[in-house]
Design a protein around this motif. Structure first.
Motif, PDB file in Angstrom:
ATOM      1  N   ARG A 205       7.608  40.003 -26.148  1.00  0.00           N
ATOM      2  CA  ARG A 205       6.290  38.996 -26.454  1.00  0.00           C
ATOM      3  C   ARG A 205       5.938  38.626 -24.641  1.00  0.00           C
ATOM      4  O   ARG A 205       4.473  37.793 -24.238  1.00  0.00           O
ATOM      5  CB  ARG A 205       6.242  37.847 -26.973  1.00  0.00           C
ATOM      6  N   ALA A 206       6.862  38.403 -23.512  1.00  0.00           N
ATOM      7  CA  ALA A 206       6.633  38.534 -22.361  1.00  0.00           C
ATOM      8  C   ALA A 206       5.927  39.350 -21.196  1.00  0.00           C
ATOM      9  O   ALA A 206       5.732  39.053 -21.051  1.00  0.00           O
ATOM     10  CB  ALA A 206       8.026  38.119 -21.831  1.00  0.00           C
ATOM     11  N   LEU A 207       4.909  40.097 -22.199  1.00  0.00           N
ATOM     12  CA  LEU A 207       4.742  41.401 -21.767  1.00  0.00           C
ATOM     13  C   LEU A 207       2.880  40.921 -22.040  1.00  0.00           C
ATOM     14  O   LEU A 207       1.956  41.270 -21.184  1.00  0.00           O
ATOM     15  CB  LEU A 207       4.715  42.809 -22.392  1.00  0.00           C
ATOM     16  N   ILE A 208       3.102  39.913 -22.704  1.00  0.00           N
ATOM     17  CA  ILE A 208       1.381  39.426 -22.812  1.00  0.00           C
ATOM     18  C   ILE A 208       1.356  38.842 -21.288  1.00  0.00           C
ATOM     19  O   ILE A 208      -0.020  37.909 -20.990  1.00  0.00           O
ATOM     20  CB  ILE A 208       1.534  38.406 -23.488  1.00  0.00           C
ATOM     21  N   LEU A 209       2.661  37.918 -20.694  1.00  0.00           N
ATOM     22  CA  LEU A 209       2.406  37.265 -19.409  1.00  0.00           C
ATOM     23  C   LEU A 209       1.418  38.113 -18.461  1.00  0.00           C
ATOM     24  O   LEU A 209       1.749  38.931 -18.237  1.00  0.00           O
ATOM     25  CB  LEU A 209       3.440  37.112 -18.624  1.00  0.00           C
ATOM     26  N   PRO A 210       1.090  37.557 -17.840  1.00  0.00           N
ATOM     27  CA  PRO A 210       0.365  38.144 -15.995  1.00  0.00           C
ATOM     28  C   PRO A 210       1.592  38.615 -15.658  1.00  0.00           C
ATOM     29  O   PRO A 210       2.623  38.114 -15.679  1.00  0.00           O
ATOM     30  CB  PRO A 210      -0.835  37.091 -15.517  1.00  0.00           C
ATOM     31  N   ASN A 211       0.977  39.497 -14.499  1.00  0.00           N
ATOM     32  CA  ASN A 211       1.909  40.297 -14.458  1.00  0.00           C
ATOM     33  C   ASN A 211       2.284  39.868 -12.595  1.00  0.00           C
ATOM     34  O   ASN A 211       1.307  40.063 -12.831  1.00  0.00           O
ATOM     35  CB  ASN A 211       2.779  42.240 -14.562  1.00  0.00           C
ATOM     36  N   TYR A 212       3.444  38.911 -12.975  1.00  0.00           N
ATOM     37  CA  TYR A 212       3.514  38.733 -11.661  1.00  0.00           C
ATOM     38  C   TYR A 212       4.885  37.772 -11.301  1.00  0.00           C
ATOM     39  O   TYR A 212       5.410  37.816 -12.007  1.00  0.00           O
ATOM     40  CB  TYR A 212       2.553  36.606 -11.750  1.00  0.00           C
ATOM     41  N   ASN A 213       5.322  37.443  -9.632  1.00  0.00           N
ATOM     42  CA  ASN A 213       6.319  37.102  -9.639  1.00  0.00           C
ATOM     43  C   ASN A 213       6.500  35.298  -9.441  1.00  0.00           C
ATOM     44  O   ASN A 213       6.157  34.511  -8.824  1.00  0.00           O
ATOM     45  CB  ASN A 213       6.407  37.642  -7.676  1.00  0.00           C
ATOM     46  N   TYR A 214       7.193  35.322 -10.456  1.00  0.00           N
ATOM     47  CA  TYR A 214       7.071  34.062 -11.170  1.00  0.00           C
ATOM     48  C   TYR A 214       7.883  32.949 -10.258  1.00  0.00           C
ATOM     49  O   TYR A 214       7.953  31.765 -10.427  1.00  0.00           O
ATOM     50  CB  TYR A 214       7.160  33.386 -12.507  1.00  0.00           C
ATOM     51  N   ASN A 215       9.380  33.386  -9.907  1.00  0.00           N
ATOM     52  CA  ASN A 215      10.027  32.763  -9.125  1.00  0.00           C
ATOM     53  C   ASN A 215      10.735  31.442  -9.127  1.00  0.00           C
ATOM     54  O   ASN A 215      10.426  30.344  -9.302  1.00  0.00           O
ATOM     55  CB  ASN A 215       9.733  32.304  -8.120  1.00  0.00           C
ATOM     56  N   LEU A 216      10.920  31.561 -10.852  1.00  0.00           N
ATOM     57  CA  LEU A 216      11.497  30.067 -11.541  1.00  0.00           C
ATOM     58  C   LEU A 216      13.249  29.367 -11.216  1.00  0.00           C
ATOM     59  O   LEU A 216      13.661  28.877 -11.557  1.00  0.00           O
ATOM     60  CB  LEU A 216      11.212  30.122 -12.872  1.00  0.00           C
ATOM     61  N   ARG A 217      13.473  30.132 -10.544  1.00  0.00           N
ATOM     62  CA  ARG A 217      14.804  29.131  -9.716  1.00  0.00           C
ATOM     63  C   ARG A 217      14.364  27.921  -9.775  1.00  0.00           C
ATOM     64  O   ARG A 217      14.148  27.375  -9.069  1.00  0.00           O
ATOM     65  CB  ARG A 217      15.403  30.575  -9.248  1.00  0.00           C
ATOM     66  N   ASP A 218      15.661  26.860  -9.335  1.00  0.00           N
ATOM     67  CA  ASP A 218      15.989  26.075  -9.461  1.00  0.00           C
ATOM     68  C   ASP A 218      17.431  25.994  -8.396  1.00  0.00           C
ATOM     69  O   ASP A 218      18.299  25.326  -8.795  1.00  0.00           O
ATOM     70  CB  ASP A 218      15.879  24.551 -10.408  1.00  0.00           C
ATOM     71  N   PRO A 219      17.474  25.544  -6.862  1.00  0.00           N
ATOM     72  CA  PRO A 219      18.467  25.191  -6.022  1.00  0.00           C
ATOM     73  C   PRO A 219      18.713  24.455  -6.214  1.00  0.00           C
ATOM     74  O   PRO A 219      20.471  24.293  -6.095  1.00  0.00           O
ATOM     75  CB  PRO A 219      17.126  25.375  -5.090  1.00  0.00           C
ATOM     76  N   ARG A 220      18.923  23.415  -7.640  1.00  0.00           N
ATOM     77  CA  ARG A 220      19.748  22.458  -7.606  1.00  0.00           C
ATOM     78  C   ARG A 220      20.882  22.703  -8.717  1.00  0.00           C
ATOM     79  O   ARG A 220      22.183  22.353  -8.964  1.00  0.00           O
ATOM     80  CB  ARG A 220      18.498  20.510  -8.443  1.00  0.00           C
ATOM     81  N   ILE A 221      20.305  24.031  -9.651  1.00  0.00           N
ATOM     82  CA  ILE A 221      21.688  24.321 -10.134  1.00  0.00           C
ATOM     83  C   ILE A 221      22.417  25.331  -9.719  1.00  0.00           C
ATOM     84  O   ILE A 221      22.202  26.021  -9.051  1.00  0.00           O
ATOM     85  CB  ILE A 221      20.662  24.908 -11.812  1.00  0.00           C
ATOM     86  N   LYS A 222      23.771  24.877  -9.663  1.00  0.00           N
ATOM     87  CA  LYS A 222      24.465  25.277  -9.330  1.00  0.00           C
ATOM     88  C   LYS A 222      25.591  26.310  -9.529  1.00  0.00           C
ATOM     89  O   LYS A 222      26.654  27.060  -9.212  1.00  0.00           O
ATOM     90  CB  LYS A 222      25.856  23.945  -8.705  1.00  0.00           C
ATOM     91  N   SER A 223      25.125  25.581 -11.502  1.00  0.00           N
ATOM     92  CA  SER A 223      26.444  26.962 -11.830  1.00  0.00           C
ATOM     93  C   SER A 223      25.402  27.025 -13.901  1.00  0.00           C
ATOM     94  O   SER A 223      24.803  26.186 -13.788  1.00  0.00           O
ATOM     95  CB  SER A 223      27.740  26.446 -12.004  1.00  0.00           C
ATOM     96  N   ALA A 224      26.108  27.755 -13.948  1.00  0.00           N
ATOM     97  CA  ALA A 224      25.285  28.194 -15.452  1.00  0.00           C
ATOM     98  C   ALA A 224      26.381  28.625 -16.667  1.00  0.00           C
ATOM     99  O   ALA A 224      26.676  29.799 -16.555  1.00  0.00           O
ATOM    100  CB  ALA A 224      23.719  29.102 -15.276  1.00  0.00           C
ATOM    101  N   ILE A 225      25.987  28.579 -17.378  1.00  0.00           N
ATOM    102  CA  ILE A 225      26.758  29.033 -18.971  1.00  0.00           C
ATOM    103  C   ILE A 225      25.696  29.545 -19.540  1.00  0.00           C
ATOM    104  O   ILE A 225      24.889  28.995 -20.448  1.00  0.00           O
ATOM    105  CB  ILE A 225      27.629  28.251 -19.561  1.00  0.00           C
ATOM    106  N   ALA A 226      25.655  30.457 -19.984  1.00  0.00           N
ATOM    107  CA  ALA A 226      24.237  30.592 -21.273  1.00  0.00           C
ATOM    108  C   ALA A 226      25.015  31.814 -21.717  1.00  0.00           C
ATOM    109  O   ALA A 226      26.205  32.640 -22.276  1.00  0.00           O
ATOM    110  CB  ALA A 226      23.973  32.135 -20.512  1.00  0.00           C
ATOM    111  N   ILE A 227      24.691  31.088 -23.323  1.00  0.00           N
ATOM    112  CA  ILE A 227      25.570  31.121 -24.775  1.00  0.00           C
ATOM    113  C   ILE A 227      24.571  32.378 -26.063  1.00  0.00           C
ATOM    114  O   ILE A 227      22.988  32.274 -26.207  1.00  0.00           O
ATOM    115  CB  ILE A 227      26.277  30.003 -25.524  1.00  0.00           C
ATOM    116  N   ASN A 228      24.955  33.585 -26.105  1.00  0.00           N
ATOM    117  CA  ASN A 228      24.187  34.779 -26.959  1.00  0.00           C
ATOM    118  C   ASN A 228      22.969  35.047 -26.540  1.00  0.00           C
ATOM    119  O   ASN A 228      22.499  34.566 -27.143  1.00  0.00           O
ATOM    120  CB  ASN A 228      24.085  33.901 -28.151  1.00  0.00           C
TER     121      ASN A 228
END
Length: 566
Positions: free
Chosen positions: A389-412
């Motif tokens: 469904r993300a293909l519906i989005l305009p093809n653009y470099n969104y750059n959603l990174r947030d430098p305040r976030i120092k580490s991440a846990i991704a479950i499934n």
């Protein structure tokens, strides 16, 4: 992705059931059949017919009529019992939920794929007839059983294209085989690491599954993002020092992002636990992809369980929340000096896992999406129904990174296609990925194991939870639909205890900068935590070449099947 994935998971089971007649009419399989008055099975120029009355007599009374007899003789007794159960198994789904689900783009894809195999007697694609039969069965007192769906099929007969059905079944079989090889390879590498690791003095380590020493204050806050006209609700858990040894300092912040069709209550247990160890925890609710949005879909108030822009809105929700928490820490009497919003960790499950990885630096990869989504009709990876469904989005470099976030846990997490290799290569902070071997929504091999090999950061962890499902780590909430044990998987409390220990250790090390917690993130300690029926394996390094070599090896004698239950 709790409630929607339950619906899709059920639909996925029906795909297997509806395709099963193909295998039944060959040399005997574990799957059943399909028809209104009769089921017609075609294999090139060969045609065979079984009446629905015969299937009903067999399912309810064990009577084998002459049109069924040629096939039943090839099926083992235990498989015959399974066939009878499948024919009569009732799916507990509300009629309105069935009707509304068929209005979604995801349902259109599933029906189109089914329609290639299950056709009207004249050979036309049967997607519309399948939809009508399911809706009609859902509104019938007998409900959705396979027999009832066959009865409700709006034609005198159903035609099964055996060639296409067998091809789909073969594709699924290959995926399971490849997944088993990959999982076995990860488990073997984890065992090797334990054997070669310097022994850890387990007795000297704290039990991180038990609550910490901080008292926890919980407050619910409502925030309004005027730029996006988006209202966000979040539960804020703040640690309160109990003694003079716990000096009042700004606590590092951990954000928790729920999955699709879920809510902030599903990880309240984890928020409470982390706060008891001195973290300030913010559990927000994403209004465009939460349980209320799913309810709106079922009531006809929404067209999708999540609009494509949720791929952008979710990470922006977290950015906005952190901005608001920073404002509170400067202006609110209670929060002043309590929140360190420059040292942040994030946990996300499923769609929340996507959210966490996006904020960690992964970019949306439209090239990868276009390539993978072109083959969606031949894929058994259910998470692509959302990712594409993300293909519906305009093809653009969104750059959603947030430098305040120092580490991440991704479950499934989902993200194999929406990020691809190039998108995940951009993450340069510590990441832990948690995979369940019995996850049929975001399968471990394509969605967690392969993406793990694409990470370049040396501080990366892959935790395999054998027999874990897509829902193992979630707690029940008031707005969630109760799930059968077969969907949740075995011993969910054990899975939640694992997440408590892993998240405390991970964020103590990579957010609070406490190097002594490295001992908890070792294969030996993970083996110490590990219990049946949810045994664990931890690896920190796996290359694409090593994974490919594992997939090319002969199948191991014993593997962990995604369908295994202890």
């Amino acid at each position: 992705m709790r409630q929607l994935n339950y619906s899709i998971h059920k639909s996925f089971n029906w795909i297997g059931i509806l395709l099963g007649i193909s295998l039944l009419t060959t040399m005997g399989s574990t799957f059943p059949a399909k028809s209104a008055e009769r089921v017609q099975v075609s294999l090139d120029i060969l045609e065979r017919t079984i009446s629905v009355n015969s299937l009903e007599a067999y399912a309810k009374r064990g009577v084998v009529n002459k049109d069924l007899a040629p096939y039943i003789q090839y099926i083992k007794l235990e498989q015959q019992e399974q066939l009878r159960r499948i024919l009569l198994k009732r799916l507990e789904v509300r009629p309105i939920a069935v009707s509304q689900f068929f209005n979604t783009p995801q349902a259109e894809i599933l029906l189109r794929r089914l329609g290639q195999v299950i056709q009207t007697e004249s050979g036309e694609y049967g997607s519309q007839a399948i939809q009508q039969a399911l809706i009609s069965a859902a509104n019938d007192p007998e409900g959705i059983t396979l027999l009832n769906v066959l009865r409700k099929f709006p034609a005198s007969g159903v035609r099964i294209d055996l060639v296409k059905g067998l091809q789909l079944a073969d594709d699924l079989s290959k995926l399971i085989e490849q997944s088993n090889k990959a999982i076995a390879a990860v488990n073997q590498e984890a065992a090797t690491l334990v054997a070669n690791q310097t022994p850890v003095k387990i007795a000297a380590l704290s039990n991180l599954r038990q609550p910490g020493s901080y008292t926890v204050n919980k407050q619910t806050k409502q925030f309004l993002d005027l730029r996006r006209n988006r209202s966000l609700k979040a539960d804020i858990y703040v640690p309160i020092p109990d003694n003079i040894n716990q000096q009042r300092t700004a606590a590092p912040v951990i954000v928790i992002s729920h999955g699709l069709g879920s809510d902030r209550e599903t990880y309240a247990y984890l928020a409470q636990h982390l706060a008891s160890y001195g973290f300030a925890v913010a559990v927000l609710e994403h209004p465009g992809s939460n349980a209320q949005q799913l309810q709106n879909l079922f009531e006809g108030k929404a067209e999708e369980v999540a609009q494509p822009y949720e791929f952008i809105n979710r990470p922006l929700d977290v950015k906005f929340l952190l901005d608001e928490l920073e404002r509170l820490s400067q202006t609110d009497v209670f929060y002043r000096g309590r929140l360190n919003t420059q040292e942040v960790g994030i946990i996300g499950q499923s769609f929340g896992g996507y959210t966490a990885l996006t904020l960690a630096g992964a970019d949306i990869n439209f090239k990868s999406l276009q390539k993978d989504c072109a083959r969606i009709n031949s894929s058994w990876n259910l998470s692509l129904l959302l990712q594409c469904r993300a293909l519906i989005l305009p093809n653009y470099n969104y750059n959603l990174r947030d430098p305040r976030i120092k580490s991440a846990i991704a479950i499934n997490p989902i993200g194999s296609s929406v990020f691809g290799k190039d998108g995940l290569n951009n993450i340069n902070i510590p990441v832990a990925i948690v995979a369940g071997t019995a996850d049929t929504v975001a399968p471990a091999l394509p969605e967690q194991i392969a993406p793990f090999t694409w990470l370049n950061n040396p501080n990366r962890y892959l935790l395999i939870m054998n027999n874990g499902t897509h829902f193992s780590t979630l707690a029940e909430s008031e707005s969630s639909v109760p799930l059968p044990l077969s969907v949740i998987g075995p011993n969910p409390q054990l899975a939640r205890d694992y997440m408590k220990a892993l998240s405390v250790a991970f964020f103590k090390l990579y957010v609070a900068d406490r190097p002594e917690y490295q001992a908890y993130l070792t294969p030996a300690y993970i083996q110490y935590l590990s219990q049946e029926p949810l045994s664990l394996g931890l690896v920190r390094s796996l290359t694409e070449a090593e994974l490919q070599l594992a997939l090319e090896r002969p199948s191991p004698a014993t593997v962990i099947s995604p369908n295994k239950r202890n």
